[in-house]
Design an enzyme around this catalytic site. Structure first.
Site, PDB file in Angstrom:
ATOM      1  N   ASP A  99     -18.997 -12.612  -2.222  1.00  0.00           N
ATOM      2  CA  ASP A  99     -19.191 -14.454  -3.158  1.00  0.00           C
ATOM      3  C   ASP A  99     -19.866 -14.658  -1.493  1.00  0.00           C
ATOM      4  OD1 ASP A  99     -16.287 -15.323  -4.026  1.00  0.00           O
ATOM      5  OD2 ASP A  99     -17.730 -16.801  -2.946  1.00  0.00           O
ATOM      6  N   ASP A 140     -15.844 -12.852 -11.810  1.00  0.00           N
ATOM      7  CA  ASP A 140     -14.788 -14.289 -11.977  1.00  0.00           C
ATOM      8  C   ASP A 140     -15.372 -15.273 -11.956  1.00  0.00           C
ATOM      9  OD1 ASP A 140     -12.167 -15.797 -13.125  1.00  0.00           O
ATOM     10  OD2 ASP A 140     -11.374 -15.454 -11.287  1.00  0.00           O
ATOM     11  N   LYS A 180     -16.076 -13.690 -16.619  1.00  0.00           N
ATOM     12  CA  LYS A 180     -15.435 -15.336 -16.819  1.00  0.00           C
ATOM     13  C   LYS A 180     -17.334 -15.313 -17.464  1.00  0.00           C
ATOM     14  CE  LYS A 180     -14.359 -18.382 -14.190  1.00  0.00           C
ATOM     15  NZ  LYS A 180     -12.879 -18.755 -13.110  1.00  0.00           N
TER      16      LYS A 180
HETATM   17  C1  LIG Z   1     -12.738 -18.607  -9.467  1.00  0.00           C
HETATM   18  S1  LIG Z   1     -13.492 -18.589  -7.835  1.00  0.00           S
HETATM   19  C2  LIG Z   1     -12.906 -16.215  -8.434  1.00  0.00           C
HETATM   20  C3  LIG Z   1     -11.771 -16.405  -8.011  1.00  0.00           C
HETATM   21  C4  LIG Z   1     -10.924 -15.009  -7.612  1.00  0.00           C
HETATM   22  N1  LIG Z   1     -11.600 -13.920  -8.591  1.00  0.00           N
HETATM   23  C5  LIG Z   1      -9.480 -14.529  -7.474  1.00  0.00           C
HETATM   24  O1  LIG Z   1      -9.154 -13.878  -7.676  1.00  0.00           O
HETATM   25  O2  LIG Z   1      -9.649 -14.872  -6.075  1.00  0.00           O
HETATM   26  C6  LIG Z   1     -15.505 -18.220  -8.181  1.00  0.00           C
HETATM   27  C7  LIG Z   1     -15.830 -17.315  -7.157  1.00  0.00           C
HETATM   28  O3  LIG Z   1     -17.438 -17.036  -7.495  1.00  0.00           O
HETATM   29  C8  LIG Z   1     -17.530 -17.454  -6.423  1.00  0.00           C
HETATM   30  N2  LIG Z   1     -19.474 -17.392  -6.778  1.00  0.00           N
HETATM   31  C9  LIG Z   1     -19.857 -18.797  -7.549  1.00  0.00           C
HETATM   32  N3  LIG Z   1     -21.556 -18.009  -7.701  1.00  0.00           N
HETATM   33  C10 LIG Z   1     -21.404 -17.045  -7.186  1.00  0.00           C
HETATM   34  C11 LIG Z   1     -23.060 -16.237  -7.323  1.00  0.00           C
HETATM   35  N4  LIG Z   1     -24.180 -16.761  -7.407  1.00  0.00           N
HETATM   36  N5  LIG Z   1     -22.872 -15.315  -5.879  1.00  0.00           N
HETATM   37  C12 LIG Z   1     -21.817 -14.640  -6.098  1.00  0.00           C
HETATM   38  N6  LIG Z   1     -19.967 -15.353  -5.883  1.00  0.00           N
HETATM   39  C13 LIG Z   1     -20.717 -17.092  -6.611  1.00  0.00           C
HETATM   40  C14 LIG Z   1     -17.624 -19.098  -6.014  1.00  0.00           C
HETATM   41  O4  LIG Z   1     -17.966 -18.991  -4.563  1.00  0.00           O
HETATM   42  C15 LIG Z   1     -15.714 -18.773  -6.189  1.00  0.00           C
HETATM   43  O5  LIG Z   1     -15.310 -18.225  -4.836  1.00  0.00           O
END
Ligand SMILES: C[S@@+](CC[C@H](N)C(=O)[O-])C[C@H]1O[C@@H](n2cnc3c(N)ncnc32)[C@H](O)[C@@H]1O
Length: 249
Positions: A99, A140, A180
């Protein structure tokens, strides 16, 4: 204040909802999955989306090697750790979470802080795999929401393409890719791209995914391996040509 709200206050500090609208707070505190996540010690209600998809498709097996992209706050990783046996610390299973945001550690979990679109992040995942292939890649990820449905859709498809690059790099043949994506005009073309790499693609809207949310999940299985469908077609053509030659005697 409700019993539940005061329990949240105890667990998360004095102002747990600072920065959120009253509509968000109302929805959050009355959401049954939020309450269940509290009871089951999951870090977020998202856990139930993955559990429901696993119930339907049997994605996890013991000893699976899992890459969980966009893992913060950690509930998908918690589910993966429990389902694969990695949580015991005594199994051959491995769960790697990635993340942009630093995450509170989970026992026996491997965390990479980085952007999945960057080569350096893929390199760190590769080091943690130590020559093993992944059986499951989860994503996700969600982009930073702008409020414009079309912009959010485009950003979500971009992230999905980066997750696909990670999956095609690290998955073993026959592996799973669960991701997702926000619905919109580019979804069909992206699904067509997925068919070049996976034998089966199903669209899932688990019950725990809010009906009003534009998110859907794509559950892809039977990874075709490096080269994808092109390589499979070429191998089929070579096989057919060999058989024809044999038939002709
Ligand atoms: C909806 S949350 C995920 C929730 C997680 N599946 C849980 O069960 O707690 C989406 C996450 O995607 C991460 N994210 C977004 N863009 C990203 C990237 N380019 N590389 C890595 N992580 C990313 C965000 O920082 C965020 O924490």
């Amino acid at each position: 204040m409700s019993l539940f709200a005061s329990a949240i206050r105890r667990s998360f500090g004095h102002k747990p909802y600072k920065g959120h609208s009253s509509q968000w707070i109302q929805r959050h505190t009355t959401d049954p999955y939020v309450q269940r996540a509290q009871q089951d010690m999951y870090r977020s209600r998202a856990a139930y989306k993955l559990k429901q998809m696993d119930q339907q498709y049997s994605i996890f097996t013991k000893k699976s090697v899992v890459i969980d992209i966009g893992c913060f706050a950690g509930s998908w990783s918690q589910v993966a750790m429990a389902k694969t046996g990695a949580a015991t610390g005594k199994s051959n299973a491995l769960v790697i979470g990635v993340d942009l945001v630093e995450m509170d550690p989970l026992d026996h979990h491997h965390f990479v802080r980085g952007d999945i679109r960057e080569v350096g992040t893929l390199r760190k995942i590769d080091e943690l795999l130590r020559g093993r292939k992944a059986s499951i890649v989860l994503s996700d990820m969600a982009p930073r929401m702008t409020g414009s449905r079309i912009d959010d859709h485009i950003a979500s498809v971009d992230l999905s393409k980066a997750a696909l690059r990670c999956a095609t790099n690290f998955l073993q043949e026959g592996g799973w890719f669960v991701l997702k994506v926000f619905q919109g005009g580019m979804l069909d073309r992206f699904k067509a791209e997925l068919t070049e790499h996976f034998g089966k693609i199903r669209t899932s809207k688990p019950k725990a995914s809010r009906p009003e949310s534009v998110e859907v999940y794509l559950v892809c299985s039977d990874f075709l391996g490096p080269g994808g469908a092109g390589a499979v077609r070429a191998a089929g053509a070579v096989g057919a040509a060999t058989r024809t030659k044999q038939d002709l005697g």
